[in-house]
Design an enzyme around this catalytic site. Structure first.
Site, PDB file in Angstrom:
ATOM      1  N   ASP A 231     -12.327  13.063  -4.561  1.00 10.51           N
ATOM      2  CA  ASP A 231     -12.307  14.495  -4.278  1.00 10.51           C
ATOM      3  C   ASP A 231     -10.871  14.999  -4.184  1.00 10.51           C
ATOM      4  O   ASP A 231      -9.960  14.248  -3.835  1.00 10.51           O
ATOM      5  CB  ASP A 231     -13.042  14.761  -2.961  1.00 10.51           C
ATOM      6  CG  ASP A 231     -13.612  16.161  -2.871  1.00 10.51           C
ATOM      7  OD1 ASP A 231     -13.432  16.941  -3.826  1.00 10.51           O
ATOM      8  OD2 ASP A 231     -14.245  16.474  -1.848  1.00 10.51           O
ATOM      9  N   HIS A 376     -21.004  20.598 -11.105  1.00 12.45           N
ATOM     10  CA  HIS A 376     -20.324  21.117  -9.913  1.00 12.45           C
ATOM     11  C   HIS A 376     -18.907  21.589 -10.210  1.00 12.45           C
ATOM     12  O   HIS A 376     -18.534  22.721  -9.867  1.00 12.45           O
ATOM     13  CB  HIS A 376     -20.311  20.044  -8.825  1.00 12.45           C
ATOM     14  CG  HIS A 376     -19.403  20.353  -7.686  1.00 12.45           C
ATOM     15  ND1 HIS A 376     -19.594  21.449  -6.858  1.00 12.45           N
ATOM     16  CD2 HIS A 376     -18.277  19.723  -7.239  1.00 12.45           C
ATOM     17  CE1 HIS A 376     -18.633  21.479  -5.947  1.00 12.45           C
ATOM     18  NE2 HIS A 376     -17.822  20.451  -6.158  1.00 12.45           N
TER      19      HIS A 376
END
Length: 526
Positions: A231, A376
């Site tokens: 991330d 996403h």
């Protein structure tokens, strides 16, 4: 801006070497009486090689448009690099005592961006503070700082951003949270020591309402969120702070994140004390990891030459838009490429309208074979799908951190979550609607976004999107389907995959304002 007139006078009288050593620093930060602290020997940051590096103070100083990093709280610009972080939410019970202690004892503890950029100047525990609208009002600050969402509070907008208020933690319901301390260090022991110090200073002037302890995941999972994906790769480059813009990284004006700076859409109307502050959006997002893993195992993509396990990994990668290593599926469509994922000069360098395997007949407005329109990372950063003028106003800086333990053997065996874990989501922006609210309500939870594609119902974001918790269809996740018993395959980019439930559930949060150090001083004097 950090450079005073005297700085430019020095240019004509000093050599380059003298200038670097002697350049004065112009800052709006108030003087602080800091108690000497032990020096660090190791950074309180994690530093996965795939993520953009932070600049040095010296590099920022050399920028023509350098920000006043002596006056900006440390969490706003650094992104997702903390080892451990505690969020301590409080209410103010005695405003007069709180403001007195804020000025005399808390302000000297607040960590600046300048201090956080070097191990030598990092405190043992970094401390930041932010206030909700009701918190500012409780402290006698009634100025309009130019954000209606901040005034309304997150609870009033729960359904707007797709939350189910019945699932919110009672601590976040209403507007009783007045502020939050953010404490970051290498160990929870150091964090707890600093928290005890703060509580001792403030005494009965505050009441604890809620706390959440976050931590980077252990070992090889450091930098990865609980579903297992690396991330923080796609942070924007901030003009006046970022000295090296990586390939594929978008440079944007600091006013998208800092009030009163260049690019702030309300730059001329902010009160002076609010300059260099930022709106902090906090969200406690539970992740249902065993259920997510079981869904992938039950629905492997049936791709020629791939095992069922590899098909499950591919489905997860296409839902996210990246493999767990951080490699984008647009550049590596059918298998993970950990070398690509770890290379910060390549892992963010792509545009959805440029084919990864160039084909003159390919037009990616009509093709999601390499990356689904609803993936996403494409939903929240539709690079090339929109013009920069349409996308750039909605950039945020994410400063999130995982919370909760690793999945237990019992949870993995039963595919059922029994322990709370997830993401302590933090974003910074100068306008909450343009940032978080827009992303969540207009892009993430919109079945028709990305606009202008052939498929009219792309679906919500398969990771953090929601349609009230029920099943929802996502197109483009399965690019190939078998057409007969001989296992011939054909392209079917519009084939829907049904996601049976939300794998990420919000348990609430709040909107805060993270003032500059001069802003904290002004609040204390209000």
């Amino acid at each position: 801006m950090r450079k005073s007139i005297s700085t430019f006078i020095l240019l004509s009288v000093l050599s380059v070497g003298q200038l670097v050593a002697a350049r004065p620093r112009s800052t709006n930060a108030p003087p602080r009486r800091r108690t000497p602290q032990p020096r660090r020997t190791t950074s309180l940051f994690i530093n996965p090689p795939a993520l953009p590096d932070l600049p040095t103070v010296q590099a920022v100083d050399k920028l023509d448009d350098a920000l006043d990093i002596d006056n900006i709280q440390s969490d706003i610009l650094v992104g997702m690099k903390k080892t451990k972080e505690l969020f301590f939410f409080f209410g103010v019970e005695d405003a007069a005592t709180f403001k007195s202690k804020l000025a005399s004892d808390i302000l000297p503890l607040i960590t600046t961006t300048t201090e956080i950029l070097s191990t030598d100047t990092q405190p043992i525990t970094a401390v930041n503070i932010a206030f909700s609208h009701t918190g500012l009002v409780a402290l006698g600050v009634n100025d309009d700082i130019g954000d209606t969402d901040f005034v309304s509070g997150q609870f009033s907008e729960a359904t707007t951003v797709g939350d189910r208020p019945t699932l919110w933690d009672p601590a976040f319901a209403g507007t009783k949270i007045h502020g939050v301390f953010l404490l970051a260090s290498n160990t929870t022991e150091d964090i707890n020591t600093e928290l005890a110090n703060i509580q001792s200073i403030l005494g009965s002037s505050i009441t604890e309402i809620h706390r959440l302890q976050g931590a980077a995941r252990p070992g090889a999972e450091e930098g990865h969120e609980h579903f297992g994906f690396l991330d923080g790769i796609s942070q924007p480059a901030v003009n006046g702070f970022t000295d090296t813009v990586l390939p594929g990284q978008t440079p944007v004006d600091p006013g998208l994140f800092l009030l009163g700076e260049s690019g702030d859409p309300s730059q001329d109307s902010r009160p002076s004390w609010a300059v260099d502050g930022s709106f902090l959006v906090f969200r406690q997002l539970q992740q249902f990891v065993p259920e997510f893993n079981q869904f992938l195992a039950d629905h492997p993509l049936d791709i020629p030459g791939r095992t069922a396990e590899e098909g499950s990994e591919l489905l997860g990668a296409r839902m996210v838009g990246r493999w767990k290593s951080g490699a984008p599926v647009f550049l590596s469509p059918t298998q993970d490429d950990p070398v690509l994922g770890a290379d910060k000069n390549r892992n963010n360098d792509f545009n959805y309208l440029v084919a990864s395997d160039p084909d003159p007949g390919t037009e990616n407005h009509f093709n999601q074979t390499a990356c689904p329109f609803g993936a996403h990372i494409r939903k929240v950063h539709p690079r090339g799908d929109l013009s920069p003028s349409a996308e750039n106003p909605h950039f945020i800086i994410r400063s999130s951190i995982p919370y909760g333990p690793e999945v237990t053997d019992a949870e993995a065996a039963s595919s059922t979550t029994s322990v709370d874990r997830g993401l302590a989501f933090v974003s910074y922006q100068s306008n909450i609607f343009n940032g978080f609210v827009f992303l969540q309500s207009i892009w993430i939870n919109n079945v028709n976004f990305i606009f202008g594609k052939v498929d009219p119902t792309i679906g919500v974001d398969p990771i953090i999107g929601t349609l009230g918790g029920g099943p929802h269809n996502i197109s483009g996740l399965n690019p190939l389907i078998p057409v007969n018993e001989t296992v011939d395959f054909q392209d079917d980019p519009w084939n829907d995959v049904v996601i049976p439930r939300d794998f990420v559930v919000s348990h609430g949060g709040e909107y805060f304002f993270s003032p500059s150090l001069s802003g904290i001083s002004a609040i204390a004097a209000a």
